[in-house]
Design a protein around this motif. Sequence first.
Motif, PDB file in Angstrom:
ATOM      1  N   MET A 252       0.830  -1.211   0.000  1.00 52.59           N
ATOM      2  CA  MET A 252       0.000   0.000   0.000  1.00 52.59           C
ATOM      3  C   MET A 252       0.865   1.263   0.000  1.00 52.59           C
ATOM      4  SD  MET A 252      -3.058  -0.896   2.662  1.00 52.59           S
ATOM      5  CE  MET A 252      -4.507  -1.846   2.185  1.00 52.59           C
ATOM      6  N   LYS A 253       1.973   1.188   0.744  1.00 54.17           N
ATOM      7  CA  LYS A 253       2.851   2.353   0.833  1.00 54.17           C
ATOM      8  C   LYS A 253       3.403   2.696  -0.556  1.00 54.17           C
ATOM      9  CE  LYS A 253       7.008   3.928   3.187  1.00 54.17           C
ATOM     10  NZ  LYS A 253       8.366   3.449   3.114  1.00 54.17           N
ATOM     11  N   ASP A 254       3.887   1.687  -1.268  1.00 57.73           N
ATOM     12  CA  ASP A 254       4.412   1.920  -2.617  1.00 57.73           C
ATOM     13  C   ASP A 254       3.325   2.391  -3.567  1.00 57.73           C
ATOM     14  OD1 ASP A 254       6.963   1.306  -2.090  1.00 57.73           O
ATOM     15  OD2 ASP A 254       7.035  -0.559  -3.254  1.00 57.73           O
ATOM     16  N   LEU A 255       2.162   1.797  -3.419  1.00 55.29           N
ATOM     17  CA  LEU A 255       1.039   2.145  -4.289  1.00 55.29           C
ATOM     18  C   LEU A 255       0.661   3.619  -4.097  1.00 55.29           C
ATOM     19  CD1 LEU A 255      -1.251   1.296  -6.217  1.00 55.29           C
ATOM     20  CD2 LEU A 255      -2.566   0.554  -4.228  1.00 55.29           C
ATOM     21  N   ASN A 256       0.551   4.025  -2.848  1.00 60.45           N
ATOM     22  CA  ASN A 256       0.215   5.421  -2.575  1.00 60.45           C
ATOM     23  C   ASN A 256       1.247   6.363  -3.179  1.00 60.45           C
ATOM     24  OD1 ASN A 256      -2.136   4.944  -1.104  1.00 60.45           O
ATOM     25  ND2 ASN A 256      -1.004   4.621   0.794  1.00 60.45           N
ATOM     26  N   LEU A 296      -5.647   4.655 -13.805  1.00 62.40           N
ATOM     27  CA  LEU A 296      -4.275   4.658 -13.277  1.00 62.40           C
ATOM     28  C   LEU A 296      -4.193   3.874 -11.976  1.00 62.40           C
ATOM     29  CD1 LEU A 296      -2.995   8.304 -13.919  1.00 62.40           C
ATOM     30  CD2 LEU A 296      -2.414   6.212 -15.143  1.00 62.40           C
ATOM     31  N   VAL A 297      -5.221   3.992 -11.161  1.00 65.32           N
ATOM     32  CA  VAL A 297      -5.256   3.245  -9.896  1.00 65.32           C
ATOM     33  C   VAL A 297      -5.211   1.744 -10.187  1.00 65.32           C
ATOM     34  CG1 VAL A 297      -6.738   2.613  -7.932  1.00 65.32           C
ATOM     35  CG2 VAL A 297      -6.431   5.020  -8.528  1.00 65.32           C
ATOM     36  N   MET A 298      -6.056   1.306 -11.126  1.00 64.62           N
ATOM     37  CA  MET A 298      -6.106  -0.132 -11.426  1.00 64.62           C
ATOM     38  C   MET A 298      -4.763  -0.615 -11.984  1.00 64.62           C
ATOM     39  SD  MET A 298      -9.934  -0.965 -12.792  1.00 64.62           S
ATOM     40  CE  MET A 298     -10.107   0.162 -14.148  1.00 64.62           C
ATOM     41  N   GLU A 299      -4.206   0.196 -12.863  1.00 65.30           N
ATOM     42  CA  GLU A 299      -2.914  -0.159 -13.454  1.00 65.30           C
ATOM     43  C   GLU A 299      -1.816  -0.222 -12.395  1.00 65.30           C
ATOM     44  OE1 GLU A 299      -2.857   2.463 -17.178  1.00 65.30           O
ATOM     45  OE2 GLU A 299      -0.759   1.988 -16.755  1.00 65.30           O
ATOM     46  N   ALA A 300      -1.781   0.804 -11.546  1.00 63.08           N
ATOM     47  CA  ALA A 300      -0.736   0.856 -10.517  1.00 63.08           C
ATOM     48  C   ALA A 300      -0.906  -0.301  -9.538  1.00 63.08           C
ATOM     49  CB  ALA A 300      -0.785   2.196  -9.788  1.00 63.08           C
ATOM     50  N   MET A 301      -2.151  -0.627  -9.217  1.00 63.55           N
ATOM     51  CA  MET A 301      -2.390  -1.747  -8.292  1.00 63.55           C
ATOM     52  C   MET A 301      -1.746  -3.018  -8.822  1.00 63.55           C
ATOM     53  SD  MET A 301      -6.283  -1.277  -6.975  1.00 63.55           S
ATOM     54  CE  MET A 301      -6.553  -0.285  -5.498  1.00 63.55           C
ATOM     55  N   LYS A 302      -1.895  -3.235 -10.120  1.00 63.17           N
ATOM     56  CA  LYS A 302      -1.324  -4.448 -10.709  1.00 63.17           C
ATOM     57  C   LYS A 302       0.191  -4.356 -10.785  1.00 63.17           C
ATOM     58  CE  LYS A 302      -5.287  -5.464 -13.613  1.00 63.17           C
ATOM     59  NZ  LYS A 302      -5.738  -5.279 -14.970  1.00 63.17           N
ATOM     60  N   ARG A 303       0.685  -3.199 -11.211  1.00 66.47           N
ATOM     61  CA  ARG A 303       2.127  -3.049 -11.400  1.00 66.47           C
ATOM     62  C   ARG A 303       2.881  -3.164 -10.078  1.00 66.47           C
ATOM     63  NH1 ARG A 303       2.052   1.330 -14.410  1.00 66.47           N
ATOM     64  NH2 ARG A 303       2.224   2.691 -12.617  1.00 66.47           N
ATOM     65  N   VAL A 304       2.388  -2.461  -9.076  1.00 61.91           N
ATOM     66  CA  VAL A 304       3.093  -2.452  -7.788  1.00 61.91           C
ATOM     67  C   VAL A 304       3.084  -3.857  -7.165  1.00 61.91           C
ATOM     68  CG1 VAL A 304       3.073  -1.484  -5.450  1.00 61.91           C
ATOM     69  CG2 VAL A 304       2.660   0.001  -7.410  1.00 61.91           C
ATOM     70  N   LEU A 310       3.549 -10.197  -5.349  1.00 62.71           N
ATOM     71  CA  LEU A 310       2.110 -10.407  -5.183  1.00 62.71           C
ATOM     72  C   LEU A 310       1.457 -10.271  -6.551  1.00 62.71           C
ATOM     73  CD1 LEU A 310       1.597  -8.006  -2.137  1.00 62.71           C
ATOM     74  CD2 LEU A 310       1.311 -10.495  -2.048  1.00 62.71           C
ATOM     75  N   ARG A 311       0.196 -10.632  -6.638  1.00 65.93           N
ATOM     76  CA  ARG A 311      -0.601 -10.299  -7.810  1.00 65.93           C
ATOM     77  C   ARG A 311      -1.877  -9.660  -7.296  1.00 65.93           C
ATOM     78  NH1 ARG A 311       3.541 -10.994  -9.620  1.00 65.93           N
ATOM     79  NH2 ARG A 311       4.228 -12.323 -11.341  1.00 65.93           N
ATOM     80  N   CYS A 312      -2.359  -8.673  -8.055  1.00 62.88           N
ATOM     81  CA  CYS A 312      -3.582  -7.982  -7.661  1.00 62.88           C
ATOM     82  C   CYS A 312      -4.733  -8.486  -8.525  1.00 62.88           C
ATOM     83  CB  CYS A 312      -3.386  -6.484  -7.852  1.00 62.88           C
ATOM     84  SG  CYS A 312      -4.897  -5.557  -7.623  1.00 62.88           S
ATOM     85  N   LEU A 313      -5.805  -8.909  -7.876  1.00 59.90           N
ATOM     86  CA  LEU A 313      -6.982  -9.397  -8.604  1.00 59.90           C
ATOM     87  C   LEU A 313      -8.075  -8.334  -8.559  1.00 59.90           C
ATOM     88  CD1 LEU A 313      -7.204 -12.980  -7.040  1.00 59.90           C
ATOM     89  CD2 LEU A 313      -5.996 -12.311  -9.140  1.00 59.90           C
ATOM     90  N   LEU A 314      -8.477  -7.874  -9.734  1.00 57.50           N
ATOM     91  CA  LEU A 314      -9.554  -6.878  -9.777  1.00 57.50           C
ATOM     92  C   LEU A 314     -10.881  -7.509 -10.186  1.00 57.50           C
ATOM     93  CD1 LEU A 314      -7.688  -3.857 -11.385  1.00 57.50           C
ATOM     94  CD2 LEU A 314      -8.327  -4.171  -9.000  1.00 57.50           C
ATOM     95  N   HIS A 315     -10.860  -8.809 -10.469  1.00 60.64           N
ATOM     96  CA  HIS A 315     -12.090  -9.493 -10.858  1.00 60.64           C
ATOM     97  C   HIS A 315     -13.176  -9.294  -9.794  1.00 60.64           C
ATOM     98  CE1 HIS A 315     -14.897 -12.638 -12.008  1.00 60.64           C
ATOM     99  NE2 HIS A 315     -14.278 -12.704 -13.168  1.00 60.64           N
ATOM    100  N   ALA A 463     -13.447  -4.391 -11.789  1.00 59.83           N
ATOM    101  CA  ALA A 463     -12.524  -4.392 -12.930  1.00 59.83           C
ATOM    102  C   ALA A 463     -12.981  -3.450 -14.032  1.00 59.83           C
ATOM    103  CB  ALA A 463     -12.411  -5.808 -13.494  1.00 59.83           C
ATOM    104  N   ASP A 464     -14.177  -2.926 -13.898  1.00 62.39           N
ATOM    105  CA  ASP A 464     -14.786  -2.150 -14.971  1.00 62.39           C
ATOM    106  C   ASP A 464     -14.310  -0.700 -14.956  1.00 62.39           C
ATOM    107  OD1 ASP A 464     -16.423  -1.872 -17.110  1.00 62.39           O
ATOM    108  OD2 ASP A 464     -18.315  -1.971 -16.001  1.00 62.39           O
ATOM    109  N   SER A 465     -14.387  -0.082 -16.125  1.00 63.03           N
ATOM    110  CA  SER A 465     -14.165   1.360 -16.200  1.00 63.03           C
ATOM    111  C   SER A 465     -15.393   2.046 -15.598  1.00 63.03           C
ATOM    112  CB  SER A 465     -14.000   1.745 -17.668  1.00 63.03           C
ATOM    113  OG  SER A 465     -14.425   3.069 -17.882  1.00 63.03           O
ATOM    114  N   ILE A 466     -15.188   3.215 -14.983  1.00 63.63           N
ATOM    115  CA  ILE A 466     -16.357   3.922 -14.436  1.00 63.63           C
ATOM    116  C   ILE A 466     -16.993   4.836 -15.489  1.00 63.63           C
ATOM    117  CG2 ILE A 466     -15.712   3.875 -12.004  1.00 63.63           C
ATOM    118  CD1 ILE A 466     -14.623   6.735 -12.350  1.00 63.63           C
ATOM    119  N   ALA A 467     -16.413   4.840 -16.685  1.00 65.42           N
ATOM    120  CA  ALA A 467     -16.887   5.779 -17.708  1.00 65.42           C
ATOM    121  C   ALA A 467     -18.345   5.523 -18.089  1.00 65.42           C
ATOM    122  CB  ALA A 467     -15.996   5.702 -18.940  1.00 65.42           C
TER     123      ALA A 467
END
Length: 703
Positions: A252-256, A296-304, A310-315, A463-467
């Motif tokens: 979380m620290k890195d993500l922030n 960007l949040v979703m992308e960063a969650m996965k990248r970090v 770890l792996r981040c699951l947005l499903h 996992a969805d876009s909020i658009a």
Amino acid sequence: MNNVVTIEEMFGQNVFSLGKMRERLPKNVYKEVKKVMTLGGELSMATANVVAKEMKDWAVENGATHYTHWFQPLTGITAEKHDAFVTHPDEDGKMITEFSGKELIKGEPDASSFPSGGLRATFEARGYTAWDITSPAFLKESACGLTLCIPTAFCSYTGEALDKKTPLLRSMEALSEQAMRIVRLFGDTEAQKVVPSVGAEQEYFLVDKDLYMQREDLMFAGRTLFGAPAPKGQEMEDHYFGVIKERVGAYMKDLNTELWKLGVTAKTQHNEAAPAQHELAPIYETANIAGDHNQLVMEAMKRVAYKHDLRCLLHEKPYAGVNGSGKHDNWSLTTDTGVNLLDPGDTPNKNIRFLFVLACVMKAVDNHADLLRQSAADVGNDHRLGADEAPPAIISIFLGEQLEDVVKQLIETGDAKKLKESGKLETGVSTLPDFEKDATDRNRTSPFAFTGNKFEFRMVGAADSIASANTTLNAIVAEAFCEAADRLENADNFDMEVHDIIKEYMTKHQRIIFNGNGYSEEWVAEAAKRGLPNIKSMIEAAETLTTDKAVALFEKFGIFTKVELESREEIIYETYAKTINIEALTMIDMAGKKIIPAVVKYTKCLADTVVAVKGAGVDASVQIELLKEASEKLARMQSALKQLETCEKEAGRITNAKEQAFFYKDTVMPAMEALRTPADELEMIVDKAMWPIPTYGELMFEV
Ligand code: ADP
Ligand code: MG
């Protein structure tokens, strides 16, 4: 202590913000940019050239080597194609970086490999990206180095939107135009525009990389397709808001840090209801930027996650039987002068403009409940909605006790004289402060809840876009505002007409209000009685996009053309079929190559034991019983596997996208379920040492 980097220094470090533009651009250029940004219009090429140069210089000074038009095709995620700032070297072999206004404003990615739902044949590959000046450019740090990302909209050669951003921007303009009519009618002469503000709370799961890598289902489908429940789930309610584990804390620290540098106001973090589930919420901002930032949040969650093994699951439903992940889309309307049109103030019963806006929202949501539900549909969310930890697929509005009472009085008498007081909260401890309570309690079972000065749309999937959700909200509310403004502008007596409209809308649309338990069976029955739509799946919701009612709405406000809507419906069927196809193939692979062979070994081991035990002259009835049970389940599994393979092949032969999607839902999905059941039962009896994939217990508790 002097090498501490403060949060203030970090924040926005990687963003080409208005502040940086003010510092770097000539005054007149800056002024033009700011004007176009806030009030719309086009930049002159001369201005664009200056902006491009400064943007590039800033990026290069910070170490960027590449730039990209960053866009949001209909895959639901983002796309980027990097170009280095390199140019032809001169005679001496020296190279000077360049970036022109034209390159800033317009890009031409090959559009043929993005979903277009028939809008564009592969031979008509031209697509354009156009700079969205309202969302700031930023530097993305990755193993590629630093890349200047320019938020853009993505359209076809003939101008049809091929992305999520274009319709959102169109809807924001439509909403502003209609809301401004209301604002003016109510006497505000200063505001110039009305902006939807959005704060998207994001839920996610973390899982250990090594365990993840042993599960093809997590790797290919993002969710578990097999897995017996762990002995412990979320029933102790000890994870929600629990102490954050060290490894998760480091993540979380890195993500922030990453997000703050990108100008994302990551604010709140906590453990969620299920084990290994967490949430991050930023502070709200303009809908368009909130949409970009959520990506960007979703992308960063996965990248970090990668950095922390770890792996981040947005499903929306990685694990059966525990909480799924959603995204609460908090939405309100604010004028550029800072007035929130959804702020009820201390005396909502007397706040006529607020009640008027509320009546319009009630009408919009009731008239277009189907579209709103559709806007939150994605494949994963089908598993989550109505699954007793998420709102059902029925749209309703929660207002809370106080407002509901105001609405009731307005319906009954046309006037709300009384206001239910919230009163003081008394703790009964003299050393603790007593304080004013909020006017309403929370209702976390409602899909669309009024929470103080905003609506919280809780149906959206993690996992969805909020658009889509915000495009739809903006559109339906714009329509209600437009119809009301038409009446008000022609009324002889403004006050009377306002009064009549409030009473009429609230009376006509009161069925959409529901303050009870949205997770209950009774509500499903009650909603049916009220005639509220209950659209269970993503593909059943798809056709709501192309009803006459929807086409009329979206065309009237220039948000989608009929052709664009039809293409989007088509893409939904395609996406659904492709996703379930991957899931089915993954199950076939795991069952055939891992689970069945493991059970075969186990039964052999049991059979050998039976022989040995009997040979030793001892009773082997327990071993025989186990062998029988395992063999019987194994047989069921093998036959379900064959059945799934047959269905899969049949699905592949269907050429009509809609028909194919429904075949996947009605035939392939049940076949998948039939394969999973005996496999999960086997997991409960087979020797743990022989089970070929990590269990739910390991996945959720070993983070
Ligand atoms: P809650 O606890 O009710 O979920 P929070 O204050 O934690 O409310 O806010 C949740 C999200 O809603 C945050 O992203 C927050 O910034 C956002 N939010 C707060 N006020 C508004 C508003 N007026 N419009 C849109 N979003 C808002
Ligand atoms: Mg919330």
